[in-house]
Design an enzyme around this catalytic site. Structure first.
Site, short mmCIF file in Angstrom:
data_model
loop_
_atom_site.label_atom_id
_atom_site.label_comp_id
_atom_site.label_asym_id
_atom_site.label_seq_id
_atom_site.Cartn_x
_atom_site.Cartn_y
_atom_site.Cartn_z
N SER A 119 0.83 -1.21 0.00
CA SER A 119 0.00 0.00 0.00
C SER A 119 0.86 1.26 0.00
O SER A 119 1.91 1.31 0.65
CB SER A 119 -0.88 0.00 1.24
N TYR A 143 -2.05 5.25 -4.05
CA TYR A 143 -2.93 6.40 -3.80
C TYR A 143 -2.24 7.54 -4.52
O TYR A 143 -1.11 7.90 -4.19
CB TYR A 143 -3.08 6.66 -2.30
N THR A 169 -5.89 2.50 -6.72
CA THR A 169 -7.15 2.45 -5.96
C THR A 169 -7.94 3.73 -6.18
O THR A 169 -7.46 4.83 -5.91
CB THR A 169 -6.84 2.23 -4.46
N LYS A 251 -8.46 -0.55 -9.06
CA LYS A 251 -9.09 -1.22 -7.91
C LYS A 251 -10.25 -0.38 -7.38
O LYS A 251 -10.11 0.84 -7.22
CB LYS A 251 -8.05 -1.44 -6.81
N HIS A 275 -13.64 -2.31 -1.23
CA HIS A 275 -12.72 -1.94 -0.15
C HIS A 275 -13.13 -2.62 1.15
O HIS A 275 -13.00 -2.05 2.24
CB HIS A 275 -12.72 -0.41 0.02
C1 FNR Z 1 -7.60 -1.75 3.47
N1 FNR Z 1 -7.71 -1.67 2.09
C2 FNR Z 1 -6.83 -0.87 1.38
N2 FNR Z 1 -6.89 -0.81 0.03
C3 FNR Z 1 -6.01 -0.07 -0.68
O1 FNR Z 1 -6.10 -0.04 -1.90
N3 FNR Z 1 -5.03 0.63 -0.03
C4 FNR Z 1 -4.91 0.63 1.32
O2 FNR Z 1 -4.02 1.26 1.88
C5 FNR Z 1 -5.85 -0.12 2.07
N4 FNR Z 1 -5.79 -0.14 3.43
C6 FNR Z 1 -6.64 -0.97 4.14
C7 FNR Z 1 -6.51 -1.02 5.53
C8 FNR Z 1 -7.30 -1.91 6.25
C9 FNR Z 1 -7.14 -2.01 7.73
C10 FNR Z 1 -8.26 -2.73 5.57
C11 FNR Z 1 -9.11 -3.73 6.32
C12 FNR Z 1 -8.40 -2.63 4.21
C13 FNR Z 1 -8.71 -2.49 1.36
C14 FNR Z 1 -8.13 -3.85 0.99
O3 FNR Z 1 -7.15 -3.74 0.00
C15 FNR Z 1 -9.22 -4.80 0.44
O4 FNR Z 1 -9.91 -4.18 -0.63
C16 FNR Z 1 -10.23 -5.24 1.50
O5 FNR Z 1 -9.62 -5.44 2.75
C17 FNR Z 1 -10.89 -6.55 1.04
O6 FNR Z 1 -11.90 -6.92 1.90
P1 FNR Z 1 -11.72 -8.00 3.08
O7 FNR Z 1 -10.93 -9.18 2.53
O8 FNR Z 1 -11.02 -7.30 4.18
O9 FNR Z 1 -13.14 -8.34 3.39
#
Ligand code: FNR
Length: 378
Positions: A119, A143, A169, A251, A275
């Site tokens: 990330s 990002y 994303t 994404k 997300h």
């Molecule tokens: C995320 N997700 C996320 N996505 C992304 O593109 N950049 C990021 O920095 C983050 N940070 C992040 C932090 C935390 C604590 C969570 C739980 C999620 C989203 C992540 O990539 C993904 O899309 C989801 O977590 C998928 O869903 P599940 O498997 O958690 O249900």
């Protein structure tokens, strides 16, 4: 095999092999604010719940006598070979979960040959995670900063550090209404967590009046200002093509027309994702958005999936509905909370073993054999 043989042989693992129970057990080993930051979702949590419920509406119809005692689950996604169609979703600020943070995650993923997606909001630099990942496959999640030179510099560093694909994303141009975090007054970024990519970037640093070591709050605010609230449209995407010579994946796609626009914009893939229910409360379950998107663009770009994957059956269902591979989010973060690198490895190996057995017992030897016909809608 090891977890399976040990478990049935009478040796229990350090913590559960059931990812649907991980949240409850993580709540016991994590401080409340980080726990809720990870477990929490947007609004009432309706989309987060819907993501899980959507899997229950599809049932696997097992086949017998298909020779599936021997299986090969390997695949290739956007040029990256992997032993199974599972990637580690980009999750920021892992330092709030465990001091080894993204390094532990990268080491566990690399040991199993699964790609890790770093990330932009990570608590470890691009270069340090690359070192931890070693020979393992790695992708980078962006990002997108509105300063083109800062963006170019970050992308250059990622490329030079061996990240092969770029995941952009789109669904988090600002943080959603997340009552868990609002109520506990918790935003890790404000304390400088999840800032490693920016703070180690020479071009970003050149934009600051004072070194972040002397004035962290203004560096944090400067960075947040660069990556949030930016008004962008589809015509901005060529910039990424000019600055990234590998595959690019968007994404956060949920609407079929956005998937078509991704194709028109020359993208290589999309991640059908909401997300993990953390952005639009009340939004469609990600799995419900998948089939239509696959039908519209699946023959032209690679369609990946996340949001709600917990079990081997979930992976099988997403693949049967047309995903090339899935991204796993919260479960591996709970593994990190339970035991750093070992904890992440335990969660990943459990998912892979569960998926492998589910494939075999339902009569499938290869992921290419999966199609909608292996499922029935309940
Ligand atoms: C995320 N997700 C996320 N996505 C992304 O593109 N950049 C990021 O920095 C983050 N940070 C992040 C932090 C935390 C604590 C969570 C739980 C999620 C989203 C992540 O990539 C993904 O899309 C989801 O977590 C998928 O869903 P599940 O498997 O958690 O249900």
């Amino acid at each position: 095999n090891e977890i399976y043989l040990q478990g049935y042989g009478g040796t229990a693992p350090a913590f559960t092999t059931d990812a649907t129970m991980l949240e409850d057990s993580a709540a016991k080993v994590m401080a409340p604010e980080p726990f809720w930051y990870v477990a929490g979702a947007a609004g009432s949590g309706a989309t987060n719940r819907a993501n899980r419920e959507a899997f229950d509406r599809w049932k696997i119809v097992p086949r017998m006598l298909t020779g599936a005692t021997e299986r090969d689950l390997s695949t290739t996604v956007l040029g990256t070979p992997m032993p199974a169609p599972v990637l580690l979703a980009p999750v920021g600020v892992q330092s709030i979960v465990h001091p080894d943070a993204e390094r532990a995650t990268a080491r566990a993923a690399s040991g199993l040959g699964l790609p890790v997606i770093l990330s932009t909001a990570s608590s470890t630099s691009i270069e340090d995670v690359a070192a931890a990942s070693g020979e393992g496959p790695r992708w980078f999640q962006l990002y997108w900063p509105d300063d083109p030179e800062v963006c170019g510099s970050i992308l250059r560093r990622a490329k030079e550090s061996g990240y092969t694909a770029l995941v952009v994303t789109l669904d988090t141009w600002t943080l959603a209404w997340r009552p868990c975090d609002l109520d506990s007054g918790y935003l890790p970024f404000l304390k400088g967590e999840g800032m490693a990519v920016a703070l180690t970037d020479p071009v970003f640093r050149s934009r600051l009046d004072r070194a972040p070591e002397d004035d962290l709050p203004s560096a944090v605010l400067r960075w947040i200002g660069m990556i949030t609230g930016i008004d962008r449209a589809w015509d901005a995407l060529p910039f990424l093509r000019e600055h990234w010579d590998g595959p690019i994946v968007l994404k956060g796609i949920q609407h079929v027309d956005d998937a078509r626009r991704a194709v028109d914009a020359g993208m290589d893939g999309v991640v059908v994702s909401n997300h993990g229910g953390r952005q639009v409360d009340g939004a469609v379950a990600s799995l419900d958005a998948l089939p239509e998107i696959v039908a519209a663009v699946g023959d032209r770009i690679e369609v990946l999936f996340d949001s709600g994957i917990r079990t081997g059956a979930d992976v099988l269902k997403a693949l049967a509905l047309g995903a090339r591979a899935v991204l796993l989010g919260r479960p591996y973060v709970y593994g990190l909370a339970h035991g750093g690198e070992d904890g992440v490895r335990h969660v990943l190996r459990s998912l892979l073993a569960d998926f492998d057995l589910t494939m075999g017992l339902s009569g499938h030897r290869r992921v290419a054999e999966l199609s909608g016909s292996v499922l029935r809608k309940a």
